[in-house]
Design a protein around this motif. Structure first.
Motif, mmCIF file in Angstrom:
data_model
loop_
_atom_site.group_PDB
_atom_site.id
_atom_site.type_symbol
_atom_site.label_atom_id
_atom_site.label_comp_id
_atom_site.label_asym_id
_atom_site.label_seq_id
_atom_site.Cartn_x
_atom_site.Cartn_y
_atom_site.Cartn_z
ATOM 1 N N GLU A 66 0.824 -1.212 0.000
ATOM 2 C CA GLU A 66 0.000 0.000 0.000
ATOM 3 C C GLU A 66 0.860 1.265 0.000
ATOM 4 O O GLU A 66 0.568 2.214 -0.728
ATOM 5 C CB GLU A 66 -0.949 0.011 1.201
ATOM 6 N N MET A 67 1.899 1.283 0.803
ATOM 7 C CA MET A 67 2.762 2.474 0.872
ATOM 8 C C MET A 67 3.532 2.665 -0.429
ATOM 9 O O MET A 67 3.651 3.792 -0.925
ATOM 10 C CB MET A 67 3.694 2.374 2.074
ATOM 11 N N ILE A 68 4.054 1.588 -0.997
ATOM 12 C CA ILE A 68 4.778 1.684 -2.269
ATOM 13 C C ILE A 68 3.828 2.147 -3.369
ATOM 14 O O ILE A 68 4.196 2.975 -4.213
ATOM 15 C CB ILE A 68 5.450 0.339 -2.613
ATOM 16 N N ARG A 94 11.208 -11.283 -6.182
ATOM 17 C CA ARG A 94 10.603 -10.496 -5.091
ATOM 18 C C ARG A 94 10.230 -9.107 -5.611
ATOM 19 O O ARG A 94 9.151 -8.591 -5.328
ATOM 20 C CB ARG A 94 11.582 -10.417 -3.913
ATOM 21 N N PHE A 95 11.127 -8.495 -6.374
ATOM 22 C CA PHE A 95 10.854 -7.192 -6.985
ATOM 23 C C PHE A 95 9.626 -7.285 -7.903
ATOM 24 O O PHE A 95 8.743 -6.425 -7.852
ATOM 25 C CB PHE A 95 12.079 -6.718 -7.778
ATOM 26 N N LEU A 96 9.571 -8.324 -8.727
ATOM 27 C CA LEU A 96 8.442 -8.500 -9.637
ATOM 28 C C LEU A 96 7.125 -8.625 -8.873
ATOM 29 O O LEU A 96 6.105 -8.064 -9.281
ATOM 30 C CB LEU A 96 8.651 -9.733 -10.520
ATOM 31 N N LYS A 97 7.144 -9.339 -7.772
ATOM 32 C CA LYS A 97 5.931 -9.501 -6.952
ATOM 33 C C LYS A 97 5.527 -8.141 -6.356
ATOM 34 O O LYS A 97 4.349 -7.775 -6.367
ATOM 35 C CB LYS A 97 6.171 -10.525 -5.844
ATOM 36 N N ILE A 98 6.501 -7.383 -5.840
ATOM 37 C CA ILE A 98 6.222 -6.051 -5.292
ATOM 38 C C ILE A 98 5.620 -5.160 -6.376
ATOM 39 O O ILE A 98 4.628 -4.458 -6.152
ATOM 40 C CB ILE A 98 7.496 -5.413 -4.703
ATOM 41 N N VAL A 99 6.223 -5.181 -7.552
ATOM 42 C CA VAL A 99 5.750 -4.383 -8.688
ATOM 43 C C VAL A 99 4.305 -4.744 -9.030
ATOM 44 O O VAL A 99 3.461 -3.865 -9.213
ATOM 45 C CB VAL A 99 6.685 -4.619 -9.903
#
Length: 170
Positions: A66-68, A94-99
């Motif tokens: 939510e913050m990102i 992990r980056f791809l999942k965050i994205v």
């Protein structure tokens, strides 16, 4: 002489994907290296099963997502990685999942694959001074505002959030 050997092994383990050669025990089949500009779909190829496996199993806290999501506007990303590199296999999924969870548009992200030397003919690795992979570079209006190199200090999502928050305050 024995002590020197122990020190060399320790140094090799310490530098992970930063050196030009990796120390490995046993024989593993050679991996296909994806070099140059890549598309997100390249990570789904059967040549790189660890990327998909790690993407499918990683959990990202919804609080960070939510913050990102509120802070990524106006920020572009360049991800320099090695498809052969264990740190890239861990952090890029992990980056791809965050994205994905943060709804960061694909147009804001570029992926670039390097070999173990981290040198290329088009000058990208020199321009961004790439020494270790993965390197996540955060750009605002084309200027670098932060980066995460090889392994995050806290977690990838915490470090991303800190860089994004700092970039938005400028």
């Amino acid at each position: 002489m024995k002590r020197f050997g122990v020190l060399m092994i320790g140094a090799m383990l310490l530098f992970g994907c930063s050196g030009s050669k990796e120390a490995k025990k046993g024989h593993t089949p050679p991996e296909t290296m994806q070099l140059g500009w890549m598309q997100r779909e390249d990570f789904l190829k059967s040549d790189y099963p660890k990327f998909k496996q790690n993407y499918d199993t990683v959990h990202i806290s919804e609080n960070f997502v939510e913050m990102i999501r509120t802070l990524h506007s106006g920020i572009d990303f360049v991800v320099v990685l090695g498809t052969w590199c264990s740190d890239s296999k861990r952090e890029v999924p992990r980056f791809l999942k965050i994205v994905d969870l943060s709804l960061i548009p694909p147009a804001q992200i570029q992926y670039y694959g390097v070999d173990r030397t981290k040198r290329n003919s088009d000058g990208l690795t020199d321009r961004y001074k790439i020494e270790r992979v993965p390197t996540f570079i955060f750009l605002k209006r084309g200027e670098e505002v932060g980066r995460i190199v090889e392994s995050p200090k806290n977690s990838l999502e915490e470090d991303m959030l800190a860089i994004l928050a700092d970039a938005q305050s400028k």
